[in-house]
Structures are given as structure tokens and as C-alpha cells.
Design an enzyme around this catalytic site. Structure first.
Site, PDB file in Angstrom:
ATOM      1  N   HIS A 199     -14.817 -24.919   1.592  1.00 54.88           N
ATOM      2  CA  HIS A 199     -15.312 -26.201   1.050  1.00 54.88           C
ATOM      3  C   HIS A 199     -14.432 -26.781  -0.065  1.00 54.88           C
ATOM      4  O   HIS A 199     -14.853 -27.033  -1.184  1.00 54.88           O
ATOM      5  CB  HIS A 199     -16.800 -26.174   0.687  1.00 54.88           C
ATOM      6  CG  HIS A 199     -17.309 -25.072  -0.197  1.00 54.88           C
ATOM      7  ND1 HIS A 199     -16.787 -24.778  -1.420  1.00 54.88           N
ATOM      8  CD2 HIS A 199     -18.340 -24.206  -0.024  1.00 54.88           C
ATOM      9  CE1 HIS A 199     -17.469 -23.790  -1.972  1.00 54.88           C
ATOM     10  NE2 HIS A 199     -18.412 -23.420  -1.134  1.00 54.88           N
ATOM     11  N   HIS A 203     -28.329 -14.094  -0.650  1.00 53.51           N
ATOM     12  CA  HIS A 203     -27.824 -15.461  -0.797  1.00 53.51           C
ATOM     13  C   HIS A 203     -27.785 -16.105   0.584  1.00 53.51           C
ATOM     14  O   HIS A 203     -27.362 -15.468   1.552  1.00 53.51           O
ATOM     15  CB  HIS A 203     -26.418 -15.385  -1.419  1.00 53.51           C
ATOM     16  CG  HIS A 203     -25.740 -16.687  -1.639  1.00 53.51           C
ATOM     17  ND1 HIS A 203     -26.416 -17.882  -1.792  1.00 53.51           N
ATOM     18  CD2 HIS A 203     -24.417 -17.004  -1.740  1.00 53.51           C
ATOM     19  CE1 HIS A 203     -25.533 -18.858  -1.987  1.00 53.51           C
ATOM     20  NE2 HIS A 203     -24.319 -18.351  -1.947  1.00 53.51           N
ATOM     21  N   GLU A 234     -26.150 -19.062   1.518  1.00 55.00           N
ATOM     22  CA  GLU A 234     -24.995 -19.837   1.991  1.00 55.00           C
ATOM     23  C   GLU A 234     -24.469 -19.178   3.263  1.00 55.00           C
ATOM     24  O   GLU A 234     -24.492 -17.944   3.409  1.00 55.00           O
ATOM     25  CB  GLU A 234     -23.901 -19.931   0.920  1.00 55.00           C
ATOM     26  CG  GLU A 234     -22.845 -20.963   1.329  1.00 55.00           C
ATOM     27  CD  GLU A 234     -21.916 -21.414   0.192  1.00 55.00           C
ATOM     28  OE1 GLU A 234     -21.940 -20.828  -0.895  1.00 55.00           O
ATOM     29  OE2 GLU A 234     -21.162 -22.388   0.435  1.00 55.00           O
ATOM     30  N   ASP A 287     -21.823 -18.354   4.713  1.00 54.07           N
ATOM     31  CA  ASP A 287     -20.824 -17.291   4.828  1.00 54.07           C
ATOM     32  C   ASP A 287     -21.488 -15.908   4.754  1.00 54.07           C
ATOM     33  O   ASP A 287     -20.883 -14.911   5.135  1.00 54.07           O
ATOM     34  CB  ASP A 287     -19.704 -17.429   3.788  1.00 54.07           C
ATOM     35  CG  ASP A 287     -20.197 -17.668   2.374  1.00 54.07           C
ATOM     36  OD1 ASP A 287     -21.292 -18.230   2.201  1.00 54.07           O
ATOM     37  OD2 ASP A 287     -19.483 -17.306   1.430  1.00 54.07           O
ATOM     38  N   ASP A 293     -22.196 -13.496  -4.664  1.00 52.96           N
ATOM     39  CA  ASP A 293     -20.950 -14.236  -4.905  1.00 52.96           C
ATOM     40  C   ASP A 293     -20.261 -13.861  -6.226  1.00 52.96           C
ATOM     41  O   ASP A 293     -19.034 -13.931  -6.341  1.00 52.96           O
ATOM     42  CB  ASP A 293     -21.235 -15.751  -4.958  1.00 52.96           C
ATOM     43  CG  ASP A 293     -21.246 -16.391  -3.574  1.00 52.96           C
ATOM     44  OD1 ASP A 293     -20.695 -15.799  -2.626  1.00 52.96           O
ATOM     45  OD2 ASP A 293     -21.803 -17.496  -3.453  1.00 52.96           O
TER      46      ASP A 293
HETATM   47 FE1  FEO Z   1     -22.140 -19.099  -2.124  1.00 52.55          FE
HETATM   48 FE2  FEO Z   1     -20.054 -16.743  -0.656  1.00 52.55          FE
HETATM   49  O1  FEO Z   1     -21.369 -18.094  -0.747  1.00 52.55           O
END
Ligand code: FEO
Length: 398
Positions: free
Chosen positions: A24, A78, A80, A82, A164
Site C-alpha cells: 500500500h 490482526h 488486515e 496480509d 505488526d
Molecule cells: Fe497491518 Fe501486516 O498488517
């Protein structure tokens, strides 16, 4: 990547993504990893999953330790993608008894993947669960990196699974901090902090204080990206303390783009003034440097000096790009100025200064603009601006 034992009966079953080059907007020119941890206890527990295209690699790695269907618990630290991208398929494959996550993660999982009859169990900050020989304590870490984020701490192993936080985007065949050069590792960690966590620096400060207050014994920090801090967890904790205070060094950064070399000449003149004051500086041409590398330099630099010529009544698009990106990352305590050439309207410098003011960057006067090509007098003004900024840097970093 084969699974790696990081502690007795605890394995990194994650994957290395050697190919990713953009995360991103962040240039991951050395790839990254998506770490996931499997704890083999009475309740076999998987902490996080991996990006969706790698789900088979994750299952393959788990298979080398146990049949995935033996996994009892999944922890989603988490959401997100990934880390959660393969959650639906992994839940389907392992059919866990429970999936632990924060209240915000429950909402985020449903928003990402729809409603499913998954055995989600919301845990609160500080809550503990037993795996048998081990316990897991969950620590909510909102906004590090998303509202749903949390850490998982296993006191029996003095292990902090940190999602992260404390990570790096760096694909390697090595697993631990002591298998690579610490300076390079910290450099990747700094880039990661600057580009991902800098806006949440105040929260990082609070988190570090809370961890100190809880007196957690942390022998190993296992993030979800990059290498695991086995030998030097102290080094990354200290670095996060410094970075989150946004402590600046006696340094200046000249960030510029140029059309017909006029703004470039001004950039070099400003640099001469900084050099006369003995202030360390870097010239970063926006055509040659990626925004995420520039932001890494911003992290510990006191003065930010921006240069752009005027194009079509505005700044060059490269300058708009870095200002937009930087504003979102909320650097604090900076000083700086702006300069640039123009042909007939000359809005760029004024527009840059407005962005700088919005970022609460203290402006060192006067920003300088010149029509067409800077002559000797204008370049002398740029040198003087560099000197003035240099003196201000020294005063504020004394
Ligand atoms: Fe905030 Fe590695 O994702």
C-alpha cells in the site's frame, strides 16, 4: 520456507514473499514475510494466518508438524488481509474449536468475509486463556496497526507475539535477529516504523509504558513480518522508544523535483548553506527516491525543505505525492521551508507552504521562488536560507 522452531514446541509456520514490491504505497524492495506461529500444547494453537495466495504454503508447513485438523484454537491478532486473507480457508481446513480475537476484530472479520458460523470468541485486554502447559495473555494494541490489533503474550516462554509491531518488510532465509547484521535489521525496522506506525507514535509511547508497568518478562519478540528478535529484543524496544518520541537529529532533508534544473540549482544552494552551518543533510530528488525511503529519512530529521517548480498553476505531481503521503504519517516537531522556480504564475511554493503549515511544520522564512532561472543573487538567497535553517536546526537539537 520450512517451519522453524523458535521455542520448544513453538514454530514459525509462516511464509516468505520474495516478490512483493509494493505494500500500500510502501516500496518493499526486499520483499517481506507473513509469519504465523503454531504452539503445540494440549490445545494446539495457530496465531494468525497468511496472505490468501499463500494459504497452501501455510497448510503445507503446518502439515510438517501436525495434521492441520489437530489444531484446536486459531488466534486472529490482526485482520488486515496480509494476515487474515486465508482465515476463511484455514478455518474450513482446520475446523477449530475456538477462534480468539478482539471485539473490533470480530466486527472487522465479518466486514471482510461476511457472516459465518465461526466459533469466534471475543477476548478482552488482559484476558488469559490456558493452552495446557502454557497460558496466553491478550493485550489490545488498538491502532497498532488497526483498531482490531492485539498482542499475544506467553509468559512460560517469555514470548511476545507482536503482530505488526516490531516487524520489518524484509524477505530472508534467516529467521532470527542474530543471523543478520543488526544495523541493517534496524534500518528495515525503521523504514517499517516510519511508513506504518509513525502516525500512532503517541500510542506506541503509551504501549511501551504499559508493558513496563506490567513488568512483562520478554525474552523473544515474534512479529508477523520479518525477523524474530531473539537476541536483541532490547534493541528494538529501545528503538521504538526513540522513534515514537520522534526525537530528531541535527539533520536536514532537501526533498525536490525539477523541470529544467532551476529548482535543482536552488536545492544545491540551500544545501551549501546547511553545510556552512555544519548541519548534516541529504538531497532527495523525487524522481530518484521512493516516497517510503524519503519518509524513513524524515523519521529522525529535524528540517524538511521542499522544492518544486510550478506546473499548470500547481506543484509537480511528485511533490503532491510526497506531501500527501507525509501528511497522513503525521510527523511532529519539524521545521523547514520551501523554494522553487516558475514561469508566469508561480503557485507551487505557496501551495507547499500551505501543506507544511497544515502539518504544523514551523516555517523558516522566507520561502524563495524565482522566475525561470536563478541568477547569482537568488542562489545567494538560497544559501542564506540554508544557513538560517541550519542555525534553527542547531538551536532546536541542542
Ligand atoms: Fe497491518 Fe501486516 O498488517
Amino acid at each position: 520456507m520450512a517451519p522453524v522452531a523458535i521455542k520448544e514446541k513453538i514454530f514459525n509456520v509462516g511464509v516468505v514473499d520474495w516478490d512483493i514490491r509494493d505494500f500500500h504505497g510502501y516500496s518493499t524492495y526486499k520483499g517481506t514475510t507473513y509469519n504465523a506461529y503454531l504452539v503445540v500444547d494440549d490445545k494446539i494453537t495457530l496465531f494468525d494466518t497468511v496472505k490468501k495466495p499463500f494459504k497452501d504454503d501455510l497448510l503445507h508447513n503446518i502439515h510438517k508438524i501436525t495434521d492441520p485438523r489437530n489444531i484446536d484454537y486459531l488466534v486472529v491478532n490482526h485482520v488486515e488481509m496480509d494476515h487474515s486473507g486465508s482465515v476463511p480457508e484455514i478455518i474450513e481446513a482446520i475446523k477449530p474449536e475456538k477462534v480468539f480475537c478482539s471485539a473490533m476484530a470480530k466486527k472487522a472479520l465479518e466486514a471482510h468475509y461476511g457472516s459465518h458460523p465461526w466459533p469466534l470468541e471475543v477476548v478482552q485486554n488482559g484476558q488469559e486463556i490456558s493452552l495446557g502447559q502454557r497460558t496466553v495473555r491478550f493485550l489490545e494494541t488498538r491502532m497498532l496497526h488497526w483498531p482490531d490489533s492485539m498482542f499475544s503474550y506467553i509468559p512460560q516462554d517469555k514470548l511476545l507475539i507482536s503482530s505488526d509491531a516490531f516487524g520489518q518488510h524484509w524477505a530472508t532465509s534467516e529467521t532470527f535477529d542474530d543471523e543478520v547484521a543488526l544495523t541493517e535489521l534496524l534500518r528495515h525496522a525503521a523504514k517499517y516504523y516510519a511508513n506504518i506506525l509513525m502516525p500512532y507514535s503517541a500510542l506506541v509511547q503509551k504501549l511501551l509504558a504499559a508493558v513496563r508497568e506490567m513488568n512483562l518478562a520478554v525474552e523473544m519478540i515474534a512479529p508477523d513480518h520479518g525477523l524474530i528478535w531473539r537476541s536483541r529484543p532490547d534493541a528494538i524496544l529501545e528503538a521504538y522508544d526513540v522513534w515514537s518520541q520522534q526525537k530528531a537529529q541535527r539533520k536536514a532533508l532537501i526533498i525536490y523535483d525539477t523541470m529544467w534544473h532551476s529548482t535543482e540549482k536552488m536545492a544545491h544552494a540551500v544545501a551549501s548553506g546547511l553545510a556552512e552551518e555544519g548541519v548534516s543533510y541529504k538531497l532527495m530528488n523525487l524522481k530518484r527516491n521512493h516516497r517510503s525511503d524519503i519518509v524513513t529519512e524524515v523519521l529522525d530529521t529535524k528540517a524538511l525543505i521542499f522544492g518544486s517548480p510550478t506546473l499548470n498553476n500547481g506543484m509537480l505531481p511528485t511533490m503532491a505525492d510526497i506531501l500527501c503521503y507525509l501528511k497522513g504519517l503525521k510527523p511532529t516537531g519539524k521545521i523547514g521551508s520551501a523554494f522553487g522556480s516558475y514561469g508566469w504564475s508561480g503557485e507551487a511554493v505557496k501551495d507547499i507552504v500551505r501543506w507544511m503549515e497544515e502539518m504544523k511544520i514551523e516555517i523558516v522564512e522566507p520561502p524563495i521562488r524565482v522566475q525561470y532561472v536563478p541568477n547569482h543573487d537568488v542562489l545567494a538567497q538560497c544559501v542564506e536560507l540554508g544557513r538560517r535553517i541550519g542555525r534553527a536546526v542547531k538551536e532546536r537539537t541542542a
